[in-house]
Structures are given as structure tokens and as C-alpha cells.
Design a protein around this motif. Structure first.
Motif, PDB file in Angstrom:
ATOM      1  N   THR A 121     -25.533  17.788  -5.299  1.00 17.65           N
ATOM      2  CA  THR A 121     -26.933  17.367  -5.430  1.00 17.65           C
ATOM      3  C   THR A 121     -27.495  16.949  -4.083  1.00 17.65           C
ATOM      4  N   THR A 138     -12.924  12.523 -14.134  1.00 21.60           N
ATOM      5  CA  THR A 138     -14.373  12.377 -14.316  1.00 21.60           C
ATOM      6  C   THR A 138     -15.039  11.937 -13.012  1.00 21.60           C
ATOM      7  N   LYS A 139     -14.402  10.975 -12.341  1.00 22.57           N
ATOM      8  CA  LYS A 139     -14.940  10.501 -11.065  1.00 22.57           C
ATOM      9  C   LYS A 139     -14.987  11.624 -10.031  1.00 22.57           C
ATOM     10  N   GLU A 140     -13.935  12.444 -10.019  1.00 27.32           N
ATOM     11  CA  GLU A 140     -13.881  13.560  -9.073  1.00 27.32           C
ATOM     12  C   GLU A 140     -15.003  14.559  -9.343  1.00 27.32           C
ATOM     13  N   ARG A 141     -15.218  14.845 -10.670  1.00 28.79           N
ATOM     14  CA  ARG A 141     -16.298  15.773 -11.009  1.00 28.79           C
ATOM     15  C   ARG A 141     -17.663  15.187 -10.642  1.00 28.79           C
ATOM     16  N   LEU A 142     -17.823  13.876 -10.890  1.00 28.40           N
ATOM     17  CA  LEU A 142     -19.089  13.226 -10.547  1.00 28.40           C
ATOM     18  C   LEU A 142     -19.329  13.246  -9.038  1.00 28.40           C
ATOM     19  N   ASP A 143     -18.264  12.954  -8.272  1.00 30.07           N
ATOM     20  CA  ASP A 143     -18.392  12.983  -6.810  1.00 30.07           C
ATOM     21  C   ASP A 143     -18.793  14.372  -6.328  1.00 30.07           C
ATOM     22  N   SER A 144     -18.176  15.389  -6.964  1.00 27.55           N
ATOM     23  CA  SER A 144     -18.498  16.761  -6.590  1.00 27.55           C
ATOM     24  C   SER A 144     -19.954  17.086  -6.912  1.00 27.55           C
ATOM     25  N   ARG A 145     -20.400  16.649  -8.104  1.00 25.58           N
ATOM     26  CA  ARG A 145     -21.790  16.885  -8.488  1.00 25.58           C
ATOM     27  C   ARG A 145     -22.753  16.147  -7.558  1.00 25.58           C
ATOM     28  N   ILE A 146     -22.390  14.904  -7.208  1.00 26.64           N
ATOM     29  CA  ILE A 146     -23.242  14.125  -6.299  1.00 26.64           C
ATOM     30  C   ILE A 146     -23.353  14.818  -4.946  1.00 26.64           C
TER      31      ILE A 146
END
Length: 281
Positions: free
Chosen positions: A30, A19-27
């Protein structure tokens, strides 16, 4: 029991890491989109604030350089009453640049703020709404037709302005001189003002407080007369006429071996020779 708990903990950690990896990728994505958006906005703002700077970038491109070189020979490109931005739009259309320039700087006669000074047959025009020396392009947008009217007036010999695209330009009627390169297009209209006139204009052009528009009167060679902008019997300050041939009366033991160019060098000559005289006493 302990193994199940450990597996559950490991699975939870893995899900958290994923989840953290996906969030980092999304950030990161963005942030990249924000940076791209900012870049587009800055580009638009820069274009709206100073379109001629953008056009200079286009001009310096090798694909359009030759086009602008050809425009130097087209005297009608300069000698007309249209705002400069309108002429730029015509250039943009010819080159298929898909760039549109708007003019929001035209100043009315009622609101224009100017200081006009005269020194013999030399005229100095400053527009006080601008803190720096106005360029040819800015003058043409703010006061369409002004330069064209001045350069075609029978009492005016030439006009000098600074261009953002072509550096310093000197106009006389339909003739043009590009001062830095000393290229004439049309008649060599400055020749009657003496052999040093181009060097004198270059020297004046280097001054910190040179006017936005420098105006010199016509020079009537047959009668050896200039048209003074002041109510004077004689005239000095500009180019043309007997004022081009000054003299210095000095003691015969002073040494003047070479031509003096510029008022500051007249001062240096006098101070140097006077100091020599004082040291001999």
C-alpha cells in the motif's frame, strides 16, 4: 492437557505471526502504491506549473538535442507571433513526444503592468507582474507578437532577452545572435555598433537588475546618428554613434596603459591615480 494447551498456544502464535507478516506485506504494498501515486501526481502538477522546465529536460536528452540545434538556424521558429507554447506543441508533435503544453499566461493590453525607461537610445522594459527577469518563452506566451513587433520596427536596431532554452538571444529583424556562443544566424548586425559590443552586452546581461527586454535603437551609419528614445539634442546610454568613442581628460603624469572597459573600471582608474597623487604630496 498441558501439551494440548501448549500446542494450541504455539498454533495461535504461528497464526498471529503469519497474519502479521501478511499485514506487513500489504502495508508495504500500500505504501508503494501511495508513493507511486504521489509521484505521478507530483509529475503532473510539475508539468502543469512549469511545462518549459519539463521541456528542457526533454531537450537535454541526446535524442532531441540535435533537433533543437537545428531549430537555432530556423529563424522563423523565433520570429513569429504565435505563443511559444504553441510552437512547443509543434515540436512535441514532430518528435512524437506525446507531450502537450497549455498557455494560461497571456496578458491583455488592459491588464499588462510594465515600466518602460529610456536612456538616450537605450530602452529598458520591465514587466512588474513577474518578480524575476522574464524569459523569452514567458514573454512570448504572455505578450504574443510583442518581440516580433519590436525587432522588426525600423527605429530599433536590436533587442536582447534571456531564453530558458538557448540562454541570451539578441534579435534584429530576421537575424539572430546567440550571445553566449557568439553564433550569428543571418547578418552580423552588431558589427556596426563597434568591436566591443558583444562584450558590452555580456556585461550588461550579467547585471542583477537587467530589464526583461533590452532595446537599442537603430544606428544610421551614413549620417552617424542613433534614434534617441528621449527628447534630447544629444544622446548617450546605448550603442551606436559618437557615444561609442568616449574620452578621458587626465593629467599627463597619470598612467593609462590599457583600454578601460566598464564604468566601474573608470572609477577604479581615477581613484587609483588620485591616491598616487595624494601619496606624493
Amino acid at each position: 492437557m498441558d501439551r494440548r494447551i501448549e500446542r494450541s498456544i504455539d498454533n495461535t502464535r504461528e497464526r498471529i505471526d503469519n497474519t502479521k507478516e501478511r499485514l506487513d506485506s500489504r502495508i508495504d504494498n500500500t505504501k508503494e502504491r501511495i508513493d507511486n501515486t504521489r509521484e505521478r501526481i507530483d509529475s503532473r502538477l510539475d508539468f502543469e506549473i512549469n511545462p518549459r522546465e519539463r521541456f528542457n529536460e526533454i531537450k537535454n536528452n541526446s535524442a532531441t538535442y540535435e533537433y533543437f540545434e537545428r531549430l537555432k538556424k530556423d529563424r522563423t521558429f523565433f520570429n513569429n507571433d504565435e505563443p511559444f507554447t504553441k510552437r512547443l506543441n509543434n515540436v512535441s508533435k514532430d518528435l512524437n513526444l506525446n507531450v502537450s503544453f497549455s498557455n494560461k499566461t497571456t496578458v491583455s493590453e488592459e491588464t499588462a503592468q510594465a515600466i518602460v525607461l529610456a536612456s538616450g537610445n537605450l530602452g529598458l522594459i520591465y514587466f512588474t507582474d513577474w518578480s524575476n527577469r522574464m524569459t523569452y518563452e514567458q514573454i512570448e506566451d504572455a505578450f504574443p507578437g510583442l518581440l516580433n513587433g519590436l525587432t522588426h520596427h525600423e527605429g530599433i536596431g536590436f533587442v536582447m532577452v534571456k531564453s530558458e532554452i538557448y540562454d541570451t538571444i539578441v534579435f534584429s529583424d530576421d537575424d539572430v545572435l546567440y550571445l553566449d556562443s557568439e553564433e550569428y544566424y543571418g547578418n552580423h548586425f552588431l558589427e556596426k555598433y563597434g568591436e566591443n559590443i558583444i562584450n558590452k552586452l555580456k556585461r550588461t546581461d550579467s547585471f542583477d537588475h537587467i530589464p526583461d527586454i533590452l532595446v537599442n535603437s537603430e544606428y544610421d551609419i551614413e549620417n552617424d546618428e542613433v534614434y534617441a528614445f528621449e527628447e534630447l539634442i544629444g544622446s548617450h546610454g546605448g550603442a551606436g554613434g559618437n557615444q561609442q568613442y568616449p574620452f578621458i581628460l587626465y593629467p599627463n603624469d597619470w598612467n593609462l596603459d590599457e583600454e578601460i572597459f566598464g564604468a566601474e573600471n573608470v572609477y577604479k582608474f581615477f581613484m587609483g591615480e588620485m591616491e598616487k597623487s595624494w601619496n606624493r604630496k
